[in-house]
Design a protein around this motif. Structure first.
Motif, PDB file in Angstrom:
ATOM      1  N   THR A 238      17.559   6.393   1.197  1.00  0.00           N
ATOM      2  CA  THR A 238      17.097   6.368   0.003  1.00  0.00           C
ATOM      3  C   THR A 238      18.167   6.520  -1.214  1.00  0.00           C
ATOM      4  O   THR A 238      19.132   6.899  -0.959  1.00  0.00           O
ATOM      5  N   GLY A 239      17.500   5.651  -2.383  1.00  0.00           N
ATOM      6  CA  GLY A 239      18.307   5.982  -3.739  1.00  0.00           C
ATOM      7  C   GLY A 239      19.467   5.143  -3.378  1.00  0.00           C
ATOM      8  O   GLY A 239      20.753   5.359  -4.139  1.00  0.00           O
ATOM      9  N   ARG A 240      19.514   3.855  -2.754  1.00  0.00           N
ATOM     10  CA  ARG A 240      20.585   3.150  -2.608  1.00  0.00           C
ATOM     11  C   ARG A 240      20.507   1.777  -3.761  1.00  0.00           C
ATOM     12  O   ARG A 240      19.540   1.071  -3.705  1.00  0.00           O
ATOM     13  N   PRO A 241      21.640   1.678  -4.402  1.00  0.00           N
ATOM     14  CA  PRO A 241      21.641   0.879  -5.741  1.00  0.00           C
ATOM     15  C   PRO A 241      21.980  -0.639  -4.994  1.00  0.00           C
ATOM     16  O   PRO A 241      22.962  -0.614  -3.962  1.00  0.00           O
TER      17      PRO A 241
ATOM     18  N   LEU B 115      19.307  -2.291  -8.660  1.00  0.00           N
ATOM     19  CA  LEU B 115      17.867  -2.231  -8.321  1.00  0.00           C
ATOM     20  C   LEU B 115      18.128  -0.891  -7.453  1.00  0.00           C
ATOM     21  O   LEU B 115      18.790  -1.045  -6.559  1.00  0.00           O
ATOM     22  N   ILE B 116      17.063   0.036  -7.341  1.00  0.00           N
ATOM     23  CA  ILE B 116      17.189   1.286  -6.331  1.00  0.00           C
ATOM     24  C   ILE B 116      16.269   0.791  -5.094  1.00  0.00           C
ATOM     25  O   ILE B 116      15.170   0.495  -5.322  1.00  0.00           O
TER      26      ILE B 116
END
Length: 376
Positions: free
Chosen positions: A96-99, A112-113
């Motif tokens: 999660t929270g991968r740019p 975009l996250i």
């Protein structure tokens, strides 16, 4: 990061039970598409050996399977498998929270996250996907769900035209996909029916989400062309054509003065690899005409290289024997139980599987048992 992922992968693998999802053939040492195809064919052929039977095979196509994994659902499944909560939290944080940005020339998009899916190219992604789908198993004894990564096949064994269990299995599979956020691409999902009965009947189609699944006479299943007659002419024609195209390159190399050793290596890597791909699963039921076409390519290559090349029949026999030995040594292989030793007085001998049709007699597992018995 990939080095650390390998450490995490090894740690996860060491805590999982060996019997987890025996019909997922991907990401396991010494398991391959060969094993998945042989298991599928043996399941079908054994059933077709009985009276008034046929087989329905549903080849599932997902829409972006790896990209639709829901990390929160995955972590719940990991916890039920007994993984440490700290490790589960790390996996959740990892997914999660991968740019993500898109670069075109010198222009970079707004970040975009991403909070869904497993990143492609990561060491952990294949293992995490197989764990995410480990609970996708058949609910009826007459059905099997065979998987190789995201390639999924539902095999329904039908007796006396009773398709109740198979249709219920397909419905339950659709429900499982919805609950796990996996989208079925019904337009690319195909069904094939293998029915050798003399009195053919009309087979009502399968519906998924209100859409009729297309019925096909042949399908490219894990790299090989499988047909509703379970013959190998279509696949043989395909690989012979591809191998003959590569013979052109072999002739060019000889023209340029390459050594016989270099020519043989080129043949083994680029031509024999095509001719012998999944050979244990299919060669036994190839027709004499198919075998001649395949061996003709070997003879052409032999004239070009100027040295002796192994005949495909010998390659087939050798690989059948080696694969049988690997399966016998692997207690977790779904087909391990087919190799039943005889009494201690007949050490090294295995119980033969009864077969009424030539199709079953020539299949991999029966051939392997005959080879093992002849070696002792």
């Amino acid at each position: 990061m990939k080095c650390f992922e390998r450490l995490v992968k090894d740690h996860i693998t060491s805590t999982l039970p060996d019997t987890l999802d025996p019909l997922q053939f991907a990401y396991r040492p010494n398991w391959s598409t060969d094993n998945a195809i042989s298991t599928t064919l043996h399941t079908a052929l054994t059933h077709l050996d009985k009276r008034n039977t046929y087989v329905r095979m549903l080849f599932i196509d997902y829409s972006l399977a790896f990209n639709t994994i829901v990390p929160s659902k995955l972590v719940i499944k990991l916890e039920t498998l007994g993984l440490d909560s700290a490790l589960c939290n790390w996996v959740l944080d990892f997914l999660t929270g991968r740019p993500q940005v898109v670069r075109v020339g010198n222009n970079i998009s707004t970040p975009l996250i991403l909070n869904t899916g497993a990143p492609q190219g990561c060491v952990l992604s294949p293992l995490l996907y197989s764990l995410f789908t480990h609970d996708c198993v058949a609910t009826h004894a007459s059905n099997s769900i065979i998987k190789f990564a995201d390639d999924t096949t539902v095999v329904g064994l039908i007796t006396n035209n009773d398709e109740t269990a198979y249709r219920e299995e397909v419905r339950a599979f659709g429900v499982w996909c919805q609950e796990n956020n996996l989208t079925l691409n019904v337009n690319k999902t195909k069904e094939m029916i293998v029915d050798f009965r003399k009195q053919q009947r009309e087979h009502p189609p399968i519906h998924i989400d209100g859409t009729v699944v297309e019925r096909v006479a042949s399908f490219k299943f894990l790299g090989i062309h499988i047909t509703d007659k379970l013959n190998w002419s279509t696949h043989t024609d395909s690989i012979v054509k591809k191998a003959q195209q590569r013979l052109f390159n072999l002739r060019k190399l000889k023209k340029f003065g390459s050594s016989p050793k270099a020519l043989t290596n080129f043949y083994r890597c680029t031509i024999e690899s095509i001719l012998a791909g999944c050979i244990t699963a299919r060669y036994g039921n190839c027709s004499a005409h198919n075998r001649k076409d395949l061996q003709r390519v070997v003879r052409s290559a032999q004239r070009i290289t100027g040295g002796k090349l192994p005949a495909l029949q010998d390659t087939y026999t050798t690989r059948c024997y080696r694969k049988a030995i690997k399966i016998i040594k692997d207690n977790n292989h779904p087909s391990h139980c087919l190799f039943t030793p005889l009494s201690s007085r007949r050490r090294g001998q295995y119980r033969c599987i009864k077969a009424g049709t030539e199709r079953l007699k020539n299949s991999f597992y029966l051939k392997a048992i005959r080879l093992l018995n002849s070696h002792h």
